[in-house]
Every structure is written in C-alpha cells, then in structure tokens.
Design an enzyme around this catalytic site. Structure first.
Site, short mmCIF file in Angstrom:
data_model
loop_
_atom_site.label_atom_id
_atom_site.label_comp_id
_atom_site.label_asym_id
_atom_site.label_seq_id
_atom_site.Cartn_x
_atom_site.Cartn_y
_atom_site.Cartn_z
N GLU A 126 29.52 -42.02 100.76
CA GLU A 126 30.41 -41.07 101.38
C GLU A 126 31.22 -40.23 100.67
O GLU A 126 31.40 -39.04 100.86
CB GLU A 126 31.05 -41.77 102.39
CG GLU A 126 30.22 -42.48 103.69
CD GLU A 126 30.49 -43.84 104.30
OE1 GLU A 126 31.84 -44.18 104.12
OE2 GLU A 126 29.74 -44.48 104.66
N HIS A 158 31.12 -44.47 96.06
CA HIS A 158 30.53 -44.66 97.33
C HIS A 158 29.75 -43.41 97.90
O HIS A 158 30.09 -42.40 97.68
CB HIS A 158 31.49 -45.19 98.58
CG HIS A 158 30.97 -45.54 99.90
ND1 HIS A 158 30.55 -44.78 100.79
CD2 HIS A 158 30.75 -46.83 99.94
CE1 HIS A 158 30.07 -45.50 101.65
NE2 HIS A 158 30.14 -46.80 101.30
N SER A 185 24.30 -52.21 106.66
CA SER A 185 24.02 -52.92 107.75
C SER A 185 23.89 -54.29 107.69
O SER A 185 22.96 -54.77 108.23
CB SER A 185 22.64 -52.35 108.43
OG SER A 185 23.06 -50.95 108.82
N GLY A 212 30.38 -52.76 105.83
CA GLY A 212 31.23 -51.89 106.37
C GLY A 212 31.52 -52.05 107.90
O GLY A 212 32.48 -53.08 108.25
N GLY A 213 30.73 -51.92 108.77
CA GLY A 213 30.74 -52.04 110.28
C GLY A 213 31.34 -53.57 110.71
O GLY A 213 32.14 -53.97 111.33
N ASN A 265 34.58 -53.12 103.22
CA ASN A 265 35.17 -51.78 103.12
C ASN A 265 35.39 -51.35 104.58
O ASN A 265 34.45 -51.04 105.42
CB ASN A 265 33.75 -50.77 102.59
CG ASN A 265 34.30 -49.39 102.51
OD1 ASN A 265 35.47 -49.17 102.86
ND2 ASN A 265 33.26 -48.75 102.17
N TRP A 266 36.81 -51.20 104.93
CA TRP A 266 37.36 -50.91 105.99
C TRP A 266 37.21 -49.41 106.55
O TRP A 266 37.54 -48.92 107.33
CB TRP A 266 38.62 -51.37 106.28
CG TRP A 266 38.77 -52.90 106.39
CD1 TRP A 266 37.94 -53.69 106.10
CD2 TRP A 266 40.06 -53.41 106.46
NE1 TRP A 266 38.50 -55.12 106.13
CE2 TRP A 266 39.76 -54.98 106.21
CE3 TRP A 266 41.44 -53.09 106.28
CZ2 TRP A 266 40.92 -55.95 106.03
CZ3 TRP A 266 42.38 -54.23 106.30
CH2 TRP A 266 42.00 -55.75 106.40
N LYS A 267 36.77 -48.55 105.55
CA LYS A 267 36.68 -47.10 105.47
C LYS A 267 37.76 -46.54 106.11
O LYS A 267 38.83 -47.00 105.92
CB LYS A 267 35.27 -46.73 106.44
CG LYS A 267 33.96 -47.44 105.54
CD LYS A 267 32.58 -47.09 106.02
CE LYS A 267 31.63 -47.66 105.01
NZ LYS A 267 30.38 -47.17 105.61
N GLU A 287 23.76 -49.65 97.67
CA GLU A 287 23.69 -49.11 98.94
C GLU A 287 22.93 -47.97 99.28
O GLU A 287 23.25 -47.09 99.11
CB GLU A 287 25.19 -48.92 99.37
CG GLU A 287 26.16 -49.89 99.25
CD GLU A 287 27.50 -49.75 99.87
OE1 GLU A 287 27.69 -50.56 100.90
OE2 GLU A 287 28.20 -48.54 99.99
N GLY A 336 25.41 -47.99 108.00
CA GLY A 336 25.86 -47.32 109.29
C GLY A 336 24.72 -47.43 110.30
O GLY A 336 25.19 -46.73 111.53
P1 13P Z 1 27.63 -50.70 107.12
O1 13P Z 1 27.86 -52.11 106.78
O2 13P Z 1 28.39 -50.32 108.23
O3 13P Z 1 26.34 -50.24 107.20
O4 13P Z 1 28.36 -49.85 105.72
C1 13P Z 1 28.02 -50.24 104.55
C2 13P Z 1 28.77 -49.50 103.52
O5 13P Z 1 28.81 -48.42 103.44
C3 13P Z 1 29.78 -50.55 102.91
O6 13P Z 1 30.65 -49.43 101.80
#
Ligand code: 13P
Length: 251
Positions: free
Chosen positions: A97, A95, A213, A234-235, A9-11, A167, A173
């Site tokens: 967020e 998600h 994470s 994510g990251g 997920n490149w956000k 998640e 994150g």
């Molecule tokens: P991180 O891997 O940065 O914790 O993010 C997880 C995420 O929200 C994937 O959708």
C-alpha cells in the site's frame, strides 16, 4: 530453527482510545502464548498508548511507516527516532500500500530499511507481486528485484535483524489467499535469493512471513510449509478472537 512470528498490521483503523482498549484485550487474550513471537503495528497516534499497555508483555509493537530522513521539513512524516521513543521495536517497510498508493520506490524502501536499522529498530520488509505480474509468470523476478534493491548496502549482520514479509498484492484484503503450495514456492525462491545475496547459513536464519487474507482457517496449513515462518495479518488482526485463532494455529 526459526520461531514463528505472527504480526498484525492494523492499517488505518482504530483511534488511540480504541487501540488502547484493543491492546488491553489482546494482552489478556494472548498472555499464554509463548511458542510464537507476536507483534502489532499501529498508526503513529495510537503507538505510544499501545506500547505502554504492551510493555513487558509477549506482544511487540511496531510502526507501519517512518521516514528515511532524520528530521526536518517533511510535513506529515514521522521519524524512526519518534516511533522508537514511544516504544516501537518493529517497523514495517515497503508495504504494497505504501508502494502503490504513496509511490514508494525500491530506492526509498532501501533508504527506509537502512534508517530503521540505524535507529536500532527491527524492519519487517514487505515484498510481493501484483496479479498482472503473477499471471505474467514474473513473480520470482519481481521479488528478486525488490529484495536486491531493498537490501542494497545492508550488511549480513543487519540482515539478521530483518523479517521479510511476502505479501502477494492480489491476496491482500481480497479473500484470495495464495494456496499454501503457491506461497511455499515463492518463499523458497525468496530464501534462495537471500542465500545468493548473503549466504545459505544466513538465509536459513531469516524469517519470511506470509501476508494476504490469512485467517484462523488457513493459518495452520500455511504455517506448516517449510519456508513460511509466520504471518503478517491485516483484516483478521483487527479482532482478538481471529488474531488469537491465527496465533494459536497449532493448538
Ligand atoms: P489482509 O490480511 O487484510 O489481506 O492484509 C494483509 C496485509 O496487507 C498485511 O500487511
């Protein structure tokens, strides 16, 4: 058995140019991987270029969001038709967020999931509890509420097209990964909830990704849990070496 599914997920990162360059790098770096399914979810501006580069490759492409509405006066939104037309196969929905920052309720998540399915896209349905909810001992209740609401009115046939992503919000994150045992426990609960909503047989087919994470260093232990069927990253999905490290956790 369920094939492991690793999605990035490149956000809200990468201009279209950078996303294309990164997709080209990933296509090359991940070309030999066929024991896991792979996908990347981009912002809507980068989607078309990334989908063109990855067309015919072993990496699927998804959108991070789409509207539950067909079309119309919805400033700033994109439709499922728009993202499908430029090459998306998957769509993230629910998600944390989107839920917390953009106020998406369980009812909206349900409407979006139905719309994604109606468009012929494959939903990646995100669920998860906050730190307060985990500390309050209500994790199972929270994911039951989220799953029951999100899947309301969705047939067993459509359920087979959905990937669930668990998640825990407190692990996103933050560097605080759930321990593999903790994640496994919640994944098993989620699978039982799906069994109660549909059937045991169907619940055994549904892939449940873990997200929060995930890194190359912890991927193997997480993926080796019986009810963890992949990762939503994510990251660590923003760099080819770390995304590859997760996708090749088994080698
Ligand atoms: P991180 O891997 O940065 O914790 O993010 C997880 C995420 O929200 C994937 O959708």
């Amino acid at each position: 058995m369920r094939k492991i599914f690793i999605a990035g997920n490149w956000k809200m990162f990468f201009t279209a140019d950078k996303a294309r360059a990164y997709a080209t790098e990933l296509k090359e770096a991940l070309a030999d991987i066929n024991d896991v399914d792979l996908a990347v979810c981009t912002n809507p501006i980068a989607l078309e270029g990334v989908a063109k580069i990855l067309a015919g490759s072993n990496i699927g492409v998804g959108s991070q969001n789409c509207s539950e509405n067909n079309e119309g006066a919805f400033t700033g939104e994109v439709t499922t038709e728009m993202v499908k037309a430029v090459g998306a196969t998957y769509a993230l929905v629910g998600h944390s967020e989107r839920r917390t920052i953009f106020g998406e309720t369980d009812a909206i998540v349900n409407a979006k999931t139905k719309k994604i399915l109606a468009e012929g896209l494959l939903p990646i349905l995100c669920i998860g509890e906050t730190l307060e909810e985990r500390e309050g001992g209500i994790t199972e209740k929270v994911i039951k509420t989220q799953l029951t609401a999100a899947l309301d009115g969705i047939s067993a046939e459509d359920m087979e097209k959905i990937t669930v992503a668990y998640e825990p919000v407190w692990a996103i994150g933050t560097g605080k990964v759930a321990t593999p045992e903790m994640a496994q426990e919640t994944h098993a609960q989620a699978r039982q909830i799906l069994a109660n909503l549909y059937s045991d047989e169907l619940a055994q087919k549904v892939r449940i990704q873990y997200g929060g994470s995930v890194k190359p260093e912890n991927a193997k232990e997480l993926m080796n849990q019986p009810d963890i069927d992949g990762a939503l990253v994510g990251g660590a999905a923003l760099k080819a070496d770390s995304f590859k490290g997760i996708a090749t956790y088994n080698s």
